[in-house]
Enzyme design. Structure first.
Site, PDB file in Angstrom:
ATOM      1  N   SER A  59       0.891  -1.131   0.177  1.00 46.91           N
ATOM      2  CA  SER A  59      -0.107  -0.023  -0.042  1.00 46.91           C
ATOM      3  C   SER A  59       0.795   1.291   0.122  1.00 46.91           C
ATOM      4  O   SER A  59       0.357   2.183  -0.375  1.00 46.91           O
ATOM      5  CB  SER A  59      -0.865  -0.087   1.308  1.00 46.91           C
ATOM      6  OG  SER A  59      -0.312   0.009   2.409  1.00 46.91           O
ATOM      7  N   GLN A  79      -6.712  -4.541 -24.321  1.00 44.84           N
ATOM      8  CA  GLN A  79      -6.065  -5.533 -23.151  1.00 44.84           C
ATOM      9  C   GLN A  79      -5.698  -4.750 -22.045  1.00 44.84           C
ATOM     10  O   GLN A  79      -5.893  -5.045 -20.856  1.00 44.84           O
ATOM     11  CB  GLN A  79      -5.082  -6.175 -23.738  1.00 44.84           C
ATOM     12  CG  GLN A  79      -5.331  -7.342 -24.515  1.00 44.84           C
ATOM     13  CD  GLN A  79      -4.189  -8.324 -24.751  1.00 44.84           C
ATOM     14  OE1 GLN A  79      -3.249  -8.252 -24.180  1.00 44.84           O
ATOM     15  NE2 GLN A  79      -4.242  -9.130 -25.775  1.00 44.84           N
ATOM     16  N   GLU A  98      -8.083   8.812 -23.668  1.00 42.60           N
ATOM     17  CA  GLU A  98      -7.974   8.343 -24.900  1.00 42.60           C
ATOM     18  C   GLU A  98      -8.418   9.230 -26.039  1.00 42.60           C
ATOM     19  O   GLU A  98      -9.387   9.844 -25.816  1.00 42.60           O
ATOM     20  CB  GLU A  98      -8.572   7.024 -25.070  1.00 42.60           C
ATOM     21  CG  GLU A  98      -8.172   6.128 -26.354  1.00 42.60           C
ATOM     22  CD  GLU A  98      -8.580   4.908 -26.281  1.00 42.60           C
ATOM     23  OE1 GLU A  98      -9.232   4.298 -27.487  1.00 42.60           O
ATOM     24  OE2 GLU A  98      -8.765   4.147 -25.324  1.00 42.60           O
ATOM     25  N   SER A 100     -10.062  10.278 -29.798  1.00 42.97           N
ATOM     26  CA  SER A 100     -11.440   9.882 -30.065  1.00 42.97           C
ATOM     27  C   SER A 100     -11.692  10.324 -31.634  1.00 42.97           C
ATOM     28  O   SER A 100     -11.494  11.586 -31.586  1.00 42.97           O
ATOM     29  CB  SER A 100     -12.648   9.977 -29.105  1.00 42.97           C
ATOM     30  OG  SER A 100     -13.711   9.899 -29.730  1.00 42.97           O
ATOM     31  N   ARG A 102     -14.400  10.391 -32.616  1.00 44.69           N
ATOM     32  CA  ARG A 102     -15.642  11.284 -32.727  1.00 44.69           C
ATOM     33  C   ARG A 102     -15.207  12.544 -33.001  1.00 44.69           C
ATOM     34  O   ARG A 102     -15.965  13.419 -33.244  1.00 44.69           O
ATOM     35  CB  ARG A 102     -16.641  11.227 -31.631  1.00 44.69           C
ATOM     36  CG  ARG A 102     -17.240   9.982 -31.333  1.00 44.69           C
ATOM     37  CD  ARG A 102     -18.029   9.965 -30.026  1.00 44.69           C
ATOM     38  NE  ARG A 102     -19.215  10.772 -30.262  1.00 44.69           N
ATOM     39  CZ  ARG A 102     -20.153  11.224 -29.340  1.00 44.69           C
ATOM     40  NH1 ARG A 102     -19.642  11.143 -28.214  1.00 44.69           N
ATOM     41  NH2 ARG A 102     -21.051  12.059 -29.843  1.00 44.69           N
ATOM     42  N   ARG A 170     -16.252   6.156 -38.786  1.00 44.57           N
ATOM     43  CA  ARG A 170     -15.257   5.280 -38.396  1.00 44.57           C
ATOM     44  C   ARG A 170     -15.622   3.850 -38.391  1.00 44.57           C
ATOM     45  O   ARG A 170     -14.648   2.997 -38.059  1.00 44.57           O
ATOM     46  CB  ARG A 170     -14.844   5.881 -37.053  1.00 44.57           C
ATOM     47  CG  ARG A 170     -15.840   5.702 -36.094  1.00 44.57           C
ATOM     48  CD  ARG A 170     -15.612   6.214 -34.692  1.00 44.57           C
ATOM     49  NE  ARG A 170     -16.507   6.311 -33.855  1.00 44.57           N
ATOM     50  CZ  ARG A 170     -16.653   6.448 -32.535  1.00 44.57           C
ATOM     51  NH1 ARG A 170     -15.545   6.568 -31.979  1.00 44.57           N
ATOM     52  NH2 ARG A 170     -17.649   6.518 -31.572  1.00 44.57           N
ATOM     53  N   ARG A 198       1.739  -8.624 -17.483  1.00 47.73           N
ATOM     54  CA  ARG A 198       1.904  -8.469 -18.828  1.00 47.73           C
ATOM     55  C   ARG A 198       3.485  -8.652 -19.197  1.00 47.73           C
ATOM     56  O   ARG A 198       3.757  -8.768 -20.455  1.00 47.73           O
ATOM     57  CB  ARG A 198       1.517  -6.993 -18.988  1.00 47.73           C
ATOM     58  CG  ARG A 198      -0.146  -6.876 -19.040  1.00 47.73           C
ATOM     59  CD  ARG A 198      -0.712  -7.982 -19.684  1.00 47.73           C
ATOM     60  NE  ARG A 198      -2.346  -7.828 -19.176  1.00 47.73           N
ATOM     61  CZ  ARG A 198      -3.174  -8.437 -19.773  1.00 47.73           C
ATOM     62  NH1 ARG A 198      -2.974  -9.590 -20.765  1.00 47.73           N
ATOM     63  NH2 ARG A 198      -4.462  -8.461 -19.405  1.00 47.73           N
TER      64      ARG A 198
END
Length: 236
Positions: A59, A79, A98, A100, A102, A170, A198
Protein backbone atom coordinates in the site's frame (compact mmCIF):
# COMPACT_ATOMS: atom_id res chain seq x y z
CA UNK A 1 19.10 7.28 -26.06
CA UNK A 2 15.84 9.21 -25.61
CA UNK A 3 14.99 8.84 -21.92
CA UNK A 4 11.41 10.04 -22.46
CA UNK A 5 10.28 7.90 -25.42
CA UNK A 6 10.71 4.27 -26.45
CA UNK A 7 9.54 3.05 -29.86
CA UNK A 8 7.41 -0.11 -29.79
CA UNK A 9 6.30 -2.37 -32.67
CA UNK A 10 6.30 -0.76 -36.13
CA UNK A 11 4.74 2.64 -35.38
CA UNK A 12 3.98 2.69 -31.65
CA UNK A 13 5.71 4.17 -28.65
CA UNK A 14 5.63 4.71 -24.90
CA UNK A 15 6.43 8.19 -23.55
CA UNK A 16 7.19 9.02 -19.94
CA UNK A 17 5.20 12.17 -19.18
CA UNK A 18 5.47 12.77 -15.44
CA UNK A 19 6.54 11.12 -12.18
CA UNK A 20 5.24 11.93 -8.71
CA UNK A 21 7.35 10.62 -5.85
CA UNK A 22 10.56 8.65 -5.45
CA UNK A 23 11.84 5.51 -3.75
CA UNK A 24 12.08 7.58 -0.59
CA UNK A 25 8.40 8.57 -0.81
CA UNK A 26 7.47 4.90 -0.47
CA UNK A 27 9.80 4.27 2.46
CA UNK A 28 8.52 7.36 4.29
CA UNK A 29 4.89 6.41 3.63
CA UNK A 30 5.55 3.10 5.37
CA UNK A 31 7.58 4.65 8.17
CA UNK A 32 4.94 7.23 9.10
CA UNK A 33 3.28 4.53 11.23
CA UNK A 34 6.14 5.07 13.67
CA UNK A 35 6.26 8.85 13.17
CA UNK A 36 9.63 8.55 11.39
CA UNK A 37 10.93 10.20 8.23
CA UNK A 38 14.13 10.02 6.21
CA UNK A 39 15.51 13.01 4.33
CA UNK A 40 17.72 10.94 2.01
CA UNK A 41 17.55 7.34 0.85
CA UNK A 42 19.68 5.07 3.04
CA UNK A 43 20.47 1.34 3.37
CA UNK A 44 17.78 1.16 6.07
CA UNK A 45 15.24 2.55 3.61
CA UNK A 46 16.24 0.00 0.99
CA UNK A 47 15.97 -2.79 3.55
CA UNK A 48 12.48 -1.53 4.41
CA UNK A 49 11.51 -1.44 0.72
CA UNK A 50 12.70 -5.03 0.32
CA UNK A 51 10.60 -6.07 3.30
CA UNK A 52 7.48 -4.35 1.94
CA UNK A 53 7.80 -6.01 -1.46
CA UNK A 54 8.74 -9.42 -0.08
CA UNK A 55 5.83 -9.52 2.37
CA UNK A 56 3.28 -8.00 -0.01
CA UNK A 57 2.76 -4.86 2.07
CA UNK A 58 2.51 -2.70 -1.02
CA UNK A 59 0.00 0.00 0.00
CA UNK A 60 2.87 2.54 0.51
CA UNK A 61 3.50 2.27 -3.25
CA UNK A 62 0.18 4.07 -3.77
CA UNK A 63 1.80 7.33 -2.61
CA UNK A 64 3.37 7.71 -6.05
CA UNK A 65 2.09 8.26 -9.57
CA UNK A 66 3.46 7.82 -13.08
CA UNK A 67 1.90 9.16 -16.26
CA UNK A 68 2.64 7.48 -19.59
CA UNK A 69 1.51 8.37 -23.09
CA UNK A 70 1.06 5.24 -25.15
CA UNK A 71 0.49 4.84 -28.88
CA UNK A 72 -0.62 1.28 -29.51
CA UNK A 73 -2.85 -0.89 -31.69
CA UNK A 74 -6.39 -1.02 -30.35
CA UNK A 75 -6.02 -4.72 -29.49
CA UNK A 76 -3.20 -3.78 -27.08
CA UNK A 77 -5.01 -0.74 -25.68
CA UNK A 78 -8.15 -2.77 -24.97
CA UNK A 79 -6.18 -5.50 -23.19
CA UNK A 80 -4.52 -2.81 -21.11
CA UNK A 81 -7.80 -1.01 -20.43
CA UNK A 82 -9.65 -4.20 -19.44
CA UNK A 83 -6.88 -4.95 -16.98
CA UNK A 84 -7.22 -1.47 -15.47
CA UNK A 85 -10.99 -1.46 -15.07
CA UNK A 86 -11.00 -5.01 -13.70
CA UNK A 87 -8.68 -4.02 -10.86
CA UNK A 88 -9.85 -4.17 -7.25
CA UNK A 89 -7.84 -2.28 -4.65
CA UNK A 90 -6.17 -0.16 -7.31
CA UNK A 91 -9.26 1.15 -9.10
CA UNK A 92 -8.87 4.68 -7.79
CA UNK A 93 -5.15 4.66 -8.55
CA UNK A 94 -5.63 4.79 -12.31
CA UNK A 95 -6.39 7.57 -14.78
CA UNK A 96 -7.16 6.93 -18.45
CA UNK A 97 -7.80 9.38 -21.28
CA UNK A 98 -7.88 8.33 -24.93
CA UNK A 99 -8.12 10.14 -28.26
CA UNK A 100 -11.49 9.78 -29.97
CA UNK A 101 -12.36 9.65 -33.65
CA UNK A 102 -15.67 11.25 -32.78
CA UNK A 103 -13.71 14.50 -32.58
CA UNK A 104 -10.51 14.07 -34.58
CA UNK A 105 -9.55 12.75 -37.97
CA UNK A 106 -5.79 12.56 -37.54
CA UNK A 107 -3.71 10.36 -39.84
CA UNK A 108 -4.84 6.76 -39.60
CA UNK A 109 -2.07 4.30 -38.79
CA UNK A 110 -2.32 0.54 -38.48
CA UNK A 111 -0.22 -2.26 -37.11
CA UNK A 112 0.76 -4.56 -39.98
CA UNK A 113 3.01 -7.43 -38.84
CA UNK A 114 5.82 -8.13 -41.26
CA UNK A 115 6.15 -11.59 -42.79
CA UNK A 116 8.21 -12.85 -39.85
CA UNK A 117 5.77 -11.67 -37.15
CA UNK A 118 2.73 -13.83 -37.94
CA UNK A 119 2.38 -16.59 -35.32
CA UNK A 120 0.60 -19.92 -35.42
CA UNK A 121 -2.17 -20.95 -33.04
CA UNK A 122 -0.83 -22.81 -29.99
CA UNK A 123 -1.16 -26.57 -30.02
CA UNK A 124 -2.49 -27.05 -26.49
CA UNK A 125 -4.27 -23.83 -25.60
CA UNK A 126 -7.30 -21.81 -26.68
CA UNK A 127 -5.42 -18.52 -26.34
CA UNK A 128 -2.00 -17.10 -27.05
CA UNK A 129 0.31 -18.00 -29.94
CA UNK A 130 2.60 -20.74 -31.07
CA UNK A 131 5.67 -20.60 -33.28
CA UNK A 132 6.00 -18.16 -36.21
CA UNK A 133 4.47 -19.33 -39.46
CA UNK A 134 6.70 -19.69 -42.52
CA UNK A 135 7.76 -16.50 -44.30
CA UNK A 136 5.64 -17.23 -47.38
CA UNK A 137 2.45 -17.53 -45.37
CA UNK A 138 3.37 -14.47 -43.34
CA UNK A 139 4.01 -12.41 -46.46
CA UNK A 140 0.64 -13.46 -47.91
CA UNK A 141 -1.24 -12.24 -44.83
CA UNK A 142 0.78 -9.03 -44.54
CA UNK A 143 -0.20 -8.18 -48.10
CA UNK A 144 -3.86 -9.11 -47.56
CA UNK A 145 -4.04 -6.98 -44.41
CA UNK A 146 -2.47 -4.07 -46.26
CA UNK A 147 -5.06 -4.45 -49.05
CA UNK A 148 -7.92 -4.58 -46.55
CA UNK A 149 -6.72 -1.42 -44.80
CA UNK A 150 -6.38 0.46 -48.11
CA UNK A 151 -9.92 -0.55 -49.12
CA UNK A 152 -11.33 0.47 -45.74
CA UNK A 153 -9.54 3.83 -45.79
CA UNK A 154 -11.02 4.60 -49.20
CA UNK A 155 -14.52 3.98 -47.84
CA UNK A 156 -13.79 6.02 -44.72
CA UNK A 157 -12.52 8.98 -46.74
CA UNK A 158 -15.49 8.78 -49.11
CA UNK A 159 -17.92 8.75 -46.20
CA UNK A 160 -16.31 11.88 -44.74
CA UNK A 161 -16.33 13.58 -48.15
CA UNK A 162 -20.03 12.75 -48.53
CA UNK A 163 -20.75 14.45 -45.21
CA UNK A 164 -21.09 11.40 -42.96
CA UNK A 165 -20.33 12.22 -39.31
CA UNK A 166 -16.85 11.06 -38.22
CA UNK A 167 -18.40 9.07 -35.34
CA UNK A 168 -20.18 6.92 -37.96
CA UNK A 169 -17.60 7.01 -40.75
CA UNK A 170 -15.09 5.37 -38.40
CA UNK A 171 -17.12 2.15 -38.70
CA UNK A 172 -15.29 1.54 -41.96
CA UNK A 173 -11.88 1.48 -40.25
CA UNK A 174 -10.46 -1.93 -39.29
CA UNK A 175 -10.49 -1.60 -35.52
CA UNK A 176 -8.12 -4.02 -33.86
CA UNK A 177 -4.95 -2.99 -35.68
CA UNK A 178 -5.61 0.76 -35.70
CA UNK A 179 -3.29 2.79 -33.49
CA UNK A 180 -4.82 4.83 -30.68
CA UNK A 181 -3.13 7.32 -28.37
CA UNK A 182 -3.88 7.42 -24.66
CA UNK A 183 -2.46 8.57 -21.34
CA UNK A 184 -2.35 6.27 -18.35
CA UNK A 185 -1.71 7.60 -14.85
CA UNK A 186 -1.24 4.98 -12.16
CA UNK A 187 0.35 4.45 -8.78
CA UNK A 188 3.56 2.46 -8.62
CA UNK A 189 1.55 -0.35 -7.03
CA UNK A 190 -0.73 -0.46 -10.06
CA UNK A 191 2.15 -0.29 -12.54
CA UNK A 192 3.95 -3.19 -10.84
CA UNK A 193 0.76 -5.27 -10.88
CA UNK A 194 0.47 -4.59 -14.62
CA UNK A 195 4.12 -5.56 -15.16
CA UNK A 196 3.75 -8.76 -13.13
CA UNK A 197 0.98 -9.88 -15.48
CA UNK A 198 2.02 -8.48 -18.86
CA UNK A 199 5.71 -9.38 -18.77
CA UNK A 200 4.78 -13.03 -18.35
CA UNK A 201 5.67 -15.35 -21.23
CA UNK A 202 2.01 -16.24 -21.84
CA UNK A 203 0.90 -12.61 -22.30
CA UNK A 204 0.28 -11.54 -25.89
CA UNK A 205 3.62 -10.71 -27.50
CA UNK A 206 2.57 -7.21 -28.56
CA UNK A 207 1.51 -6.12 -25.07
CA UNK A 208 4.70 -7.67 -23.67
CA UNK A 209 6.65 -5.22 -25.82
CA UNK A 210 4.76 -2.29 -24.30
CA UNK A 211 5.24 -3.71 -20.81
CA UNK A 212 9.01 -3.86 -21.43
CA UNK A 213 9.06 -0.15 -22.28
CA UNK A 214 6.94 0.71 -19.23
CA UNK A 215 9.26 -1.43 -17.09
CA UNK A 216 12.30 0.46 -18.39
CA UNK A 217 10.83 3.87 -17.53
CA UNK A 218 9.62 2.67 -14.14
CA UNK A 219 13.11 1.40 -13.34
CA UNK A 220 14.55 4.81 -14.17
CA UNK A 221 11.99 6.56 -11.94
CA UNK A 222 12.18 4.12 -9.01
CA UNK A 223 15.55 2.37 -9.30
CA UNK A 224 15.81 0.96 -5.77
CA UNK A 225 12.27 -0.38 -5.66
CA UNK A 226 12.55 -2.00 -9.07
CA UNK A 227 15.96 -3.48 -8.22
CA UNK A 228 14.63 -5.01 -4.98
CA UNK A 229 11.58 -6.31 -6.86
CA UNK A 230 13.84 -7.97 -9.43
CA UNK A 231 15.91 -9.58 -6.68
CA UNK A 232 12.79 -11.00 -5.04
CA UNK A 233 11.39 -12.26 -8.36
CA UNK A 234 14.72 -13.99 -9.05
CA UNK A 235 14.63 -15.64 -5.63
CA UNK A 236 17.62 -13.67 -4.29
Amino acid sequence: MDLTKIDVLDKGYVRLIEVLGTDLSVANAARVSYDKESKEISPKDIKLINFLLREGHTSPLRHTAITFEIYAPLMVARQHWKYVVASTHIDDQNGWNESSRRYITEKEEFYIPNKNKWRSAPANSKQGSGEPVDAGTGEFYSEKLDDLIAYSLNLYDKALTDGIAPELARLFLPAYGMYVRYRWTASLQSVITFLDQRLEHDAQVEIQEYAKAINEFTTIAFPNIMYERKKINNGD
